[in-house]
Design a protein around this motif. Structure first.
Motif: not given
Length: 351
Positions: A1-10, A39-41, A228-232, A315-321
């Motif tokens: 898995x790519x360990x550089x996650x895509x980024x999003x915003x909440x 370039x955020x997702x 799935x992805x995570x928020x932080x 946590x096996x995700x490719x995106x973090x919000x």
């Protein structure tokens, strides 16, 4: 898995002391335009009501404004609190948004009311809406209503009545279920829907809940694999010391919320520092702050980028919000949030 996650915003559209809701909304719309350029997702708006420190009460309105200010980023809700709304209203709002910004709309749905019982009763004052016990049925109703074929109702007369959220839908928003317990994870797995764990609010049981979602997932036509992805919560600044200073207003706000204390607008950094100095170092607020600080992403760009990569890999995700919670200083403009802006810019540059 790519360990550089895509980024999003909440975005909760925070309101600080001395700031109007209009100024807070202006700052958030500038922030979503920046996220689009960086370039955020995706960029989601929360739903909270009657809170002095939060101006995000109507996600569809904010999403429409954000869509008009952006060109490529996905915009959506994080989330619509379904117990407050009739399913047809939600379906019509988001079907219309999809028509305005095709292929860029996310409908994140939550089961919590997002406020206290008084506000919940006021939101339902015009008639019955989606009660919590009927949450699964109302999620499936929304999925049907937004589709090109709509839904079919059988009336007591025996006649069939067709209902569509828009007359001629060409596309459908992506529906996500949100939660911090196993309830929405189980439902998302059963319905074959994407799921987001609200790690920014409660990190308890995250590994078990994600495993439950993935292991129990039933593939759907739209989503053959679990998503799935995570928020932080995140605060990034040029130095670690500055980042910790800018985290303090939101840390104090959350500590007061969890202690059942009266809440007002967010303090500025200087106000938070002064208030902290007048409180006992071993008191309940201080202890709550330290517990949360350990879970938040706070530091300079390199530090937080490393933490984000580790979080995604564990946590096996490719995106973090990210929930950019950097506070403002007394002398900073009221219609901007330089701390949140720097959080996005520094992380985008470090990953």
């Amino acid at each position: 898995m790519n360990t550089t996650p895509r980024l999003s915003v909440l975005d909760l559209v925070p309101v600080r002391s001395g700031q109007t809701s209009a100024q807070a909304l202006t700052a958030s719309l500038d922030l979503v335009a920046l996220a689009d350029r960086l370039g955020f997702e995706r960029y989601w708006f929360a739903e909270h009501h009657n809170m002095a420190a939060v101006a995000a009460s109507s996600p569809p309105v904010m999403i429409a404004a954000a869509a008009s200010r952006t060109s490529r980023i996905r915009v959506g809700s994080g989330g619509v609190m379904l117990p407050n709304h009739a399913p047809l209203v939600v379906a019509e709002q988001f079907a219309a948004l999809e028509a305005v910004a095709p292929g860029r709309i996310d409908l994140g749905i939550g089961r919590a009311p997002g406020s206290d019982p008084v506000i919940t009763s006021l939101l339902r004052a015009t008639g019955p809406t989606a009660d919590v016990d009927r949450f699964p049925q109302h999620v499936t109703d929304i999925l049907s209503l937004m589709g090109p074929d709509g839904a079919r109702l059988r009336l007591t007369s025996g006649d069939v009545y067709d209902v569509r959220a828009t007359p001629a839908a060409a596309g459908v928003p992506t529906v996500w279920l949100l939660g911090s317990s196993d309830y929405s994870a189980r439902l998302a797995a059963e319905l074959g829907l994407p799921y987001v764990f609200a790690n920014h609010f409660s990190g308890q049981g995250m590994d078990q809940i994600l495993a439950l979602y993935r292991d129990g997932y039933r593939p759907s036509e739209a989503h053959p694999e679990p998503r799935t992805f995570l928020t932080a919560n995140a605060v990034v600044a040029p130095t670690s010391d500055e980042a910790h200073d800018r985290a303090l207003p939101q840390l104090r706000q959350m500590a007061r919320l969890r202690s059942g204390m009266r809440l007002g607008p967010l303090e500025t950094v200087e106000e938070a520092v002064r208030a902290t100095a007048g409180e006992p170092a071993d008191g309940a607020i201080a202890q709550s702050i330290e517990a949360m600080r350990a879970r938040w992403l706070i530091g300079d760009g390199a530090e937080v980028a490393a933490e984000l990569r580790g979080l995604a890999e564990r946590h096996g995700v490719e995106e973090v919000m990210l929930v950019p919670v950097a506070g403002s200083r007394d002398d900073e403009p009221l219609d901007a949030t330089p701390g949140r802006t720097r959080t996005l810019e520094l992380l985008a540059g470090a990953l």
